[in-house]
Every structure is written in C-alpha cells, then in structure tokens.
Design a protein around this motif. Structure first.
Motif, mmCIF file in Angstrom:
data_model
loop_
_atom_site.group_PDB
_atom_site.id
_atom_site.type_symbol
_atom_site.label_atom_id
_atom_site.label_comp_id
_atom_site.label_asym_id
_atom_site.label_seq_id
_atom_site.Cartn_x
_atom_site.Cartn_y
_atom_site.Cartn_z
ATOM 1 N N GLN A 75 19.627 33.429 60.293
ATOM 2 C CA GLN A 75 20.587 33.744 59.476
ATOM 3 C C GLN A 75 20.587 33.699 58.036
ATOM 4 O O GLN A 75 20.914 34.673 57.248
ATOM 5 C CB GLN A 75 21.837 32.908 60.041
ATOM 6 C CG GLN A 75 23.266 33.443 59.745
ATOM 7 C CD GLN A 75 24.124 32.455 60.660
ATOM 8 O OE1 GLN A 75 24.132 32.384 61.786
ATOM 9 N NE2 GLN A 75 24.766 31.558 60.086
ATOM 10 N N CYS A 76 19.837 32.618 57.619
ATOM 11 C CA CYS A 76 19.772 32.463 56.156
ATOM 12 C C CYS A 76 18.469 32.387 55.651
ATOM 13 O O CYS A 76 18.136 32.312 54.612
ATOM 14 C CB CYS A 76 20.215 31.011 55.609
ATOM 15 S SG CYS A 76 19.361 29.622 56.247
ATOM 16 N N LYS A 77 17.271 32.687 56.678
ATOM 17 C CA LYS A 77 15.968 32.876 56.473
ATOM 18 C C LYS A 77 15.090 31.541 55.879
ATOM 19 O O LYS A 77 14.016 31.362 55.748
ATOM 20 C CB LYS A 77 15.627 33.803 55.560
ATOM 21 C CG LYS A 77 16.237 35.236 55.746
ATOM 22 C CD LYS A 77 15.755 35.806 56.973
ATOM 23 C CE LYS A 77 16.549 37.178 57.539
ATOM 24 N NZ LYS A 77 16.362 37.470 58.798
ATOM 25 N N ILE A 88 19.177 22.956 64.941
ATOM 26 C CA ILE A 88 20.261 23.563 64.100
ATOM 27 C C ILE A 88 19.785 23.584 62.671
ATOM 28 O O ILE A 88 19.135 22.700 62.113
ATOM 29 C CB ILE A 88 21.512 22.731 64.190
ATOM 30 C CG1 ILE A 88 22.002 22.766 65.596
ATOM 31 C CG2 ILE A 88 22.626 23.112 62.990
ATOM 32 C CD1 ILE A 88 23.421 22.022 65.718
ATOM 33 N N CYS A 89 20.011 24.683 61.961
ATOM 34 C CA CYS A 89 19.506 25.007 60.643
ATOM 35 C C CYS A 89 20.219 24.046 59.705
ATOM 36 O O CYS A 89 21.648 23.972 60.074
ATOM 37 C CB CYS A 89 19.928 26.316 60.238
ATOM 38 S SG CYS A 89 19.436 26.644 58.480
ATOM 39 N N PRO A 90 19.818 23.087 58.953
ATOM 40 C CA PRO A 90 20.369 22.512 58.139
ATOM 41 C C PRO A 90 21.241 22.951 56.900
ATOM 42 O O PRO A 90 21.922 22.339 56.371
ATOM 43 C CB PRO A 90 19.362 21.366 57.636
ATOM 44 C CG PRO A 90 18.036 22.110 57.677
ATOM 45 C CD PRO A 90 18.205 23.039 58.837
ATOM 46 N N HIS A 91 20.671 24.116 56.621
ATOM 47 C CA HIS A 91 21.436 24.795 55.726
ATOM 48 C C HIS A 91 22.765 25.642 55.961
ATOM 49 O O HIS A 91 23.523 25.534 55.221
ATOM 50 C CB HIS A 91 20.404 25.859 55.070
ATOM 51 C CG HIS A 91 19.060 25.177 54.603
ATOM 52 N ND1 HIS A 91 18.986 24.442 53.366
ATOM 53 C CD2 HIS A 91 17.961 25.000 55.280
ATOM 54 C CE1 HIS A 91 17.645 23.976 53.320
ATOM 55 N NE2 HIS A 91 17.071 24.360 54.422
ATOM 56 N N CYS A 92 22.688 26.473 56.962
ATOM 57 C CA CYS A 92 23.810 26.982 57.214
ATOM 58 C C CYS A 92 24.535 26.858 58.687
ATOM 59 O O CYS A 92 25.388 27.333 59.065
ATOM 60 C CB CYS A 92 23.476 28.665 57.248
ATOM 61 S SG CYS A 92 22.445 29.168 58.571
ATOM 62 N N GLU A 93 23.541 25.691 59.454
ATOM 63 C CA GLU A 93 24.069 25.480 60.678
ATOM 64 C C GLU A 93 23.953 26.287 61.859
ATOM 65 O O GLU A 93 24.701 26.495 62.925
ATOM 66 C CB GLU A 93 25.659 24.778 60.781
ATOM 67 C CG GLU A 93 25.727 23.463 59.841
ATOM 68 C CD GLU A 93 26.946 22.713 60.096
ATOM 69 O OE1 GLU A 93 28.146 23.384 60.463
ATOM 70 O OE2 GLU A 93 27.069 21.561 59.480
HETATM 71 ZN ZN ZN Z 1 20.320 28.926 58.206
#
Ligand code: ZN
Length: 116
Positions: A75-77, A88-93
């Motif tokens: 999603q956010c690379k 889970i991505c810590p930046h955009c979840e």
């Molecule tokens: Zn992300």
C-alpha cells in the motif's frame, strides 16, 4: 530436533567445499539465518560440534548472523522489520505485505586453513 538436520546438511556442504584442499581444516563458518527459519543458534552450534567430530570441520566456530523478518507494504511501499506476531504495516496499518527477508539459511563464507 530441526537444528540437527540443518547441521548435517551444513556439514555435508562444508566437507564438499573443503574437499579439494587436502589436509586442510575448516576453522570458521559464517552463516546467515533468517528469523523465520526458527533456528536456535546455540542448538545449531551444539549439533554441529557433535557431528563434526573427527572430520575436517571439527572445532570450527560457527558465526551466526540473524536476519530479521522484513516485510514490504504494497500500500505505502515501506519496508519494515517485524518484531511482534502481527504482520501489519506500522506506517499505514496495511495488511497487504510481502516478505523481503527472514527465511535465509545460507553459508556466507568459510575459512580454511591448510595443514602446514
Ligand atoms: Zn504501509
């Protein structure tokens, strides 16, 4: 014990690699082991020590570099290191992630000393 099987295949590779060097000894082996491979470094060292006795790699020290589990978020690379159990991505979840590293099980280098 999964480390014993790994130590056995490691020893096989190391012995094959060292075969052309007659009378040589393997003194040091550097490994890269991913967190997801679930290898316990001490258990691997112990297993290797036991099975390498009497062979070319007897007494060789195993240097183990642990590779963290890294994921890339689609999603956010972002690429991030996972410490806990949640992927889970810590930046955009975001949950749409792929593995970048963490499954390694490889020999990085080995040192061989000749018989003299
Ligand atoms: Zn992300």
């Amino acid at each position: 014990m999964h480390e014993l099987a790994i130590a056995q295949s490691l020893l096989k590779i190391v012995e094959q690699e060292a075969l052309p060097f007659r009378g040589a000894r393997v003194t040091r082996i550097k490994l890269r082991i991913g967190k997801l491979s679930a290898v316990v470094p001490d258990a691997l060292r112990f297993a290797f020590e036991v099975i390498s006795q009497g062979g070319i790699a007897e007494g060789a020290s195993l240097e183990i570099e642990e590779v963290p589990l890294r994921l890339r978020c689609h999603q956010c690379k972002e690429v991030f290191v996972v410490e806990g159990p949640f992927l889970i991505c810590p930046h955009c979840e975001g949950l749409d992630v792929e593995m970048v590293s963490g499954r390694e099980l490889e020999i990085k280098s080995m040192e061989i000393e000749d018989g003299n």
